[in-house]
Write an enzyme that holds these catalytic residues in place. Structure first.
Site, PDB file in Angstrom:
ATOM      1  N   ASP A 171       0.870  -1.162   0.000  1.00  0.00           N
ATOM      2  CA  ASP A 171       0.000   0.000   0.000  1.00  0.00           C
ATOM      3  C   ASP A 171       0.919   1.227   0.000  1.00  0.00           C
ATOM      4  OD1 ASP A 171      -2.087   1.751  -0.028  1.00  0.00           O
ATOM      5  OD2 ASP A 171      -3.178   0.816   1.615  1.00  0.00           O
TER       6      ASP A 171
HETATM    7  C1  BGC Z   1      -4.889   3.383  -0.147  1.00  0.00           C
HETATM    8  C2  BGC Z   1      -4.974   2.384  -1.270  1.00  0.00           C
HETATM    9  C3  BGC Z   1      -4.777   3.079  -2.585  1.00  0.00           C
HETATM   10  C4  BGC Z   1      -3.440   3.805  -2.568  1.00  0.00           C
HETATM   11  C5  BGC Z   1      -3.132   4.546  -3.831  1.00  0.00           C
HETATM   12  C6  BGC Z   1      -3.619   4.228  -0.242  1.00  0.00           C
HETATM   13  O1  BGC Z   1      -3.663   5.270   0.681  1.00  0.00           O
HETATM   14  O2  BGC Z   1      -4.937   2.716   1.083  1.00  0.00           O
HETATM   15  O3  BGC Z   1      -6.207   1.717  -1.244  1.00  0.00           O
HETATM   16  O4  BGC Z   1      -4.852   2.162  -3.638  1.00  0.00           O
HETATM   17  O5  BGC Z   1      -3.456   4.745  -1.522  1.00  0.00           O
HETATM   18  O6  BGC Z   1      -3.955   5.633  -3.971  1.00  0.00           O
END
Ligand code: BGC
Length: 740
Positions: free
Chosen positions: A267
Site C-alpha cells: 500500500d
Molecule cells: C490506499 C490504497 C490506494 C493507494 C493509492 C492508499 O492510501 O490505502 O487503497 O490504492 O493509496 O492511492
C-alpha cells in the site's frame, strides 16, 4: 568484391531481413508462442542487477519502470475500486488537469455486494477493466474485500460486506472481469485492515480460526478461483509485523499455502524496512516517503526501501539476488499477462454502455428497507408535487472518500434523476436542502481535507423545509453520510453510528409534517434510525456512481422492482456489534484485539439472540414471495457437493427478483460454531404468479471449520441443518442432511 560475392551478400542480406528469419531471431521473452514461464526466465537472464532493482519500486506516484533497453514496458497503476482515477502529477497526489481522463464511476462495492448477483460483479469487473485498459493502466488497485468488523470503518463502502462467503462469491467474477481485459486486479488490503483509525501502525491480534474463517476467505477466493494477478498489502500490522512485509501473511499463507504466483504491491507508504521487504514477500514498493495521503518528498524514489538500500545490501554481500529474482520474475509475469499480451482488447472509456452497466448494478444493489402503506413506488395518480429534501440529493458523491475519489464524465444526482423521471408524469418537483454539512476546505483527487466551519442555521433550514413538506403530496428525503472526513472517508473512521448534521431531527420533523415520506440513505453501511417507526418508506442506496440518480429514480418510481439485500447488519446501536461489545475498537493505538473471534456481524447477532434494526440478508420488494419446502438431492451424502432446491412463487402483481439464501448450521459441533452461516444463495427473477426453483449447491469443503490446534480446515461428518431464508432472520424452510 567480385560480382558473385556481392550477389551472395545481397541474397544473404535479404534472407536476414526476411520476416521468418527475424521471428526466429526474436528473443524468447518476446515470442508469445512460448510459455510465459520460459519468457520470464529468458527476460530475467538478460537483466542487469540495477534494472532488476529499478523494477521493484515506484518511479512516480503510480508507476514503476519496465526495462527500456529490452522493450519491457512500465507498469501503470490506478485506483480503484469504483472507477479509474484522474491522472495525478508525477510526484503528487494532486490532479494533473488532463482533459481526457473523466471516467465512469461505478457504484460502491457495498452496493455491488448488495446485488447478491455474481453476474453483476462480472459486468462490473469487465466494464471497469475496459476503462482501465483504455487509459493504459495495467493494474487496477481494487477490488477491496476487507470484512466489515465495525460499521464505523471509514472504508466500508469500498468493501463487500461482513460475510466471507458473500464477499468470496462476488470478488471472483469482479477479478475475472477486470483481467479479461489484460489488466491485473490488485485485491486489497491484505489483510485485517478493518479500521482506518490507527491504520498505519495498529497491530491486529486475532485468533487463527477467525483469521481463516472470517478475514481470509475472500482473498483466498480471489487468488485461487479468480486467479488475481496482484494483491496489495495493508498498512496495519499482524503479529507485530507490517502487513506489506509480513512473513505469515505473504510468505506462509499467500505464496506458500495458496500458491499465489502474482505480485504483492505495497500500500502507498506501507513499506518500512528493507530487510523485511526483501525477505517477507513484498514484490513492489509504492508510495514510500509519503504519508499515503498528501505529502511527499520529491525524487525520493532512490531512497525507497527496495531501491538504493536494497542494491547496497546485495553489493555488500549481505543479500544475494535470490529474493530479487523471485520478485522480478513475478513482475515480468505480470508484464506478460498484461502489457505484453498482444491479444488483449483495447478497452473503452466513459461510454454510455458503462454508465448503463453502473445503473443496472445500482438498480439491483438498492435495498428497500421499509415500505409501510405502500408509499413506494410513487403513485403518479395521487402525487402531483414532490418535495425533495437533503444535501445528498445534490451533492457529488463520486468526489471525496480518499483514494477512491473520482473525476467523472457525468454524475446524475438523485434530484436530477427524480426530476427527469417525474417529468414523464407531469409531477412537479421542488427542492430544499433541509440540512447542510460543513464546507470542505480542500478536496483533491486523493480525498477530503480538514473541514471549514460554516455558520449553519439548522433550525431555520429545518423550519423552512417542514413548512414546505406540509404542502407537498410526497416528500423524498435524500441524506446519509457523504464521504467527508469521518463520514465514509479513508484515513479515519466514523465517530458514531448516527446520521450527522442534525438529519435525525429533520427526518423526525418531516415525518410529522407529511405522512407520505420516503427516506433515501446514501452511505457505505449502517446508520441508526431513531425515527424508524414514524417513517413509512426507507431505502438504502449506498453510493451509486455516475448513474446513481437514474437508478434511484428507477426504484422510487417502480420502473425497477428493488431486489438488493443487505450485505451488512444494520445494528440498532453499537452494543449489538461484537467488535464494540466483546472485542476492542479501536484499540489503544498499538494493538487492537479481535476478542470476538468468529462472531462478526450476524454471527454475533444470532449468538446473542438480538434483533437488529435490519438484519444481514434483508431487503424488501414491491412484490411478495412465497417459499415452498426446502429439499436436498441426497439426504445422506458422501459426495463433494450437496444440492438444495426450493420453489419460490411470486405472489404479488409485479415482476421481481428474490435472493434465496441458504444457511447451514451444525447442531452438534466439536468446536463452538455460529448458529448458522451463509453457504449459498440464488437470485431468481419471477413474473407475477410464476414459480421457479432456486438451486444452491454447497461444496462439502465449505462446511468445515478451521481448527487452530491442527492448523488446518476440518470437515466433520455428521448431521447438519440447511436453512433457506429471505434474510438471516427470516428462515422459511429447514431440512436436515447427513454428511458421511
Ligand atoms: C490506499 C490504497 C490506494 C493507494 C493509492 C492508499 O492510501 O490505502 O487503497 O490504492 O493509496 O492511492
Amino acid at each position: 568484391m567480385s560480382m558473385k560475392k556481392s550477389l551472395q551478400s545481397v541474397i544473404l542480406g535479404l534472407i536476414m531481413i526476411s520476416p521468418g528469419i527475424i521471428a526466429q531471431n526474436h528473443p524468447v521473452y518476446m515470442d508469445d508462442s512460448k510459455p510465459i514461464e520460459q519468457r520470464v526466465e529468458d527476460a530475467l537472464s538478460r537483466m542487469t542487477l540495477k534494472e532488476k532493482i529499478a523494477m521493484v519500486h515506484a518511479q512516480s506516484k503510480f508507476s514503476s519502470p519496465g526495462v527500456s533497453r529490452l522493450g519491457i514496458p512500465e507498469n501503470w497503476m490506478s485506483d480503484g475500486p469504483h472507477g479509474i482515477r484522474a491522472e495525478v502529477l508525477w510526484d503528487e497526489w494532486y490532479g494533473a488537469n488532463w482533459t481526457n481522463d473523466s471516467c465512469t464511476a461505478f457504484p460502491a462495492l457495498t452496493s455491488l455486494a448488495a446485488t447478491w448477483n455474481p453476474a453483476m460483479a462480472s459486468l462490473y469487473g469487465k466494464s471497469i477493466g475496459e476503462e482501465a485498459r483504455y487509459r493504459n493502466k495495467n493494474v487496477l488497485l481494487g477490488p477491496g474485500v476487507n470484512i466489515c468488523r465495525t460499521p464505523l470503518n471509514g472504508r466500508n463502502f469500498e468493501y463487500m460486506g461482513e460475510d466471507p462467503y458473500l464477499a468470496s462469491r462476488m470478488v471472483v467474477p469482479y477479478v475475472q472481469g477486470v483481467q479479461s481485459n489484460g489488466v491485473a486486479a490488485c485485491v486489497k488490503h491484505f489483510a485485517l485492515n478493518d479500521q482506518e483509525k490507527y491504520r498505519d501502525q495498529i497491530n491486529v491480534i486475532v485468533d487463527d480460526r477467525a483469521l481463516h474463517e472470517i478475514y481470509l476467505p475472500a482473498f483466498k477466493a480471489a487468488v485461487q478461483q479468480g486467479h488475481a494477478w496482484a494483491i496489495m498489502g495493508s498498512y496495519n500490522q499482524y503479529k507485530n509485523q507490517h502487513c506489506c512485509h509480513n512473513q505469515y501473511l505473504l510468505n506462509d499463507i499467500l505464496k506458500h499455502d495458496w500458491q499465489f504466483d502474482g505480485v504483492v504491491v505495497s500500500d502507498w507508504g506501507g513499506a518500512h524496512n528493507t530487510l523485511q521487504c526483501v525477505t517477507n514477500g513484498l514484490d513492489m514498493e509504492f508510495g514510500s516517503w509519503t504519508n499515503g495521503m498528501n505529502w511527499g518528498s520529491s525524487n525520493a524514489y532512490d531512497r525507497y526501501y527496495m531501491a538504493a538500500p536494497y542494491l547496497k545490501m546485495i553489493e555488500d554481500g549481505e543479500l544475494t539476488e535470490k529474493e530479487l529474482n523471485d520478485k522480478v520474475s513475478r513482475i515480468l509475469r505480470l508484464e506478460f499477462r498484461t502489457n505484453m499480451d498482444k491479444h488483449r482488447p483495447y478497452g473503452s472509456f466513459a461510454t454510455d454502455e458503462h454508465a448503463e452497466a453502473g445503473r443496472k448494478i445500482e438498480q439491483e444493489g438498492i435495498v428497500l428497507l421499509q415500505n409501510n402503506r405502500s408509499v413506494l413506488p410513487i403513485n403518479p395518480q395521487k402525487v402531483k408535487h414532490i418535495l425533495v429534501v437533503g444535501e445528498n440529493a445534490v451533492k457529488r458523491m463520486t468526489i471525496g472518500g480518499g483514494s477512491s475519489s473520482l473525476k467523472v464524465k457525468e454524475e446524475i444526482s438523485p434530484l436530477a434523476g427524480i426530476q427527469n423521471r417525474a417529468e414523464q408524469n407531469q409531477i412537479e418537483v421542488t427542492y430544499l436542502p433541509g440540512y447542510a454539512s460543513p464546507t470542505i476546505a480542500e478536496q483533491d483527487v486523493k480525498g477530503a481535507k480538514a473541514t471549514e466551519s460554516k455558520d449553519i442555521d439548522r433550525e431555520a433550514l429545518c423550519n423552512e423545509t417542514v413548512k414546505a413538506a406540509k404542502g407537498a403530496d410526497a416528500v423524498i428525503f435524500v441524506g446519509g453520510l457523504n464521504k467527508n472526513p469521518q463520514q465514509d472517508c479513508e484515513g479515519d473512521d466514523r465517530t458514531s453510528l448516527q446520521l450527522p448534521y442534525g438529519q435525525d431531527q429533520l427526518i423526525a420533523a418531516l415525518a410529522k409534517a407529511n405522512s407520505n415520506l420516503a427516506v433515501v440513505i446514501l452511505s457505505g453501511g449502517a446508520v441508526t434510525m431513531p425515527w424508524v417507526k414514524n417513517v413509512p418508506a426507507i431505502v438504502e442506496a449506498w453510493y451509486g456512481g455516475s448513474s446513481a440518480g437514474r437508478a434511484i429514480a428507477d426504484v422510487l418510481f417502480g420502473d425497477v422492482n428493488p431486489s438488493g439485500k443487505l450485505p451488512v447488519t444494520f445494528y440498532r446501536d453499537l452494543s449489538q456489534c461484537s467488535a464494540h461489545s466483546l472485542g476492542e475498537y479501536p484499540g489503544d493505538g498499538v494493538n487492537v484485539n479481535y476478542k470476538e473471534g468468529i462472531y462478526v456481524g450476524y454471527r454475533y447477532i444470532d449468538k446473542q439472540g438480538l434483533k437488529p434494526l435490519f438484519p444481514f440478508g434483508y431487503g424488501l420488494s414491491y412484490t411478495t414471495f412465497k417459499y415452498g419446502k426446502l429439499t436436498v438431492d441426497n439426504q445422506t451424502t458422501s459426495t463433494d457437493s450437496i444440492t438444495f432446491r426450493i420453489n419460490v412463487t411470486n405472489t404479488g402483481k409485479r415482476a421481481g427478483a428474490e435472493v434465496v439464501q441458504l444457511y447451514v448450521s451444525d447442531p452438534k459441533p466439536l468446536l463452538p460454531r455460529p448458529v448458522k452461516e451463509l453457504k449459498g444463495f440464488d437470485k431468481i427473477y419471477l413474473q407475477p404468479g410464476e414459480t421457479q426453483q432456486a438451486v444452491v449447491t454447497v461444496a462439502r469443503d465449505g462446511l468445515g471449520y478451521y481448527d487452530a490446534k491442527k492448523q488446518s480446515w476440518v470437515n466433520e461428518p455428521g448431521t447438519f441443518n440447511a436453512l433457506a431464508g429471505a434474510s438471516s432472520q427470516d428462515i422459511r424452510s429447514i431440512i436436515k442432511f447427513i454428511v458421511k
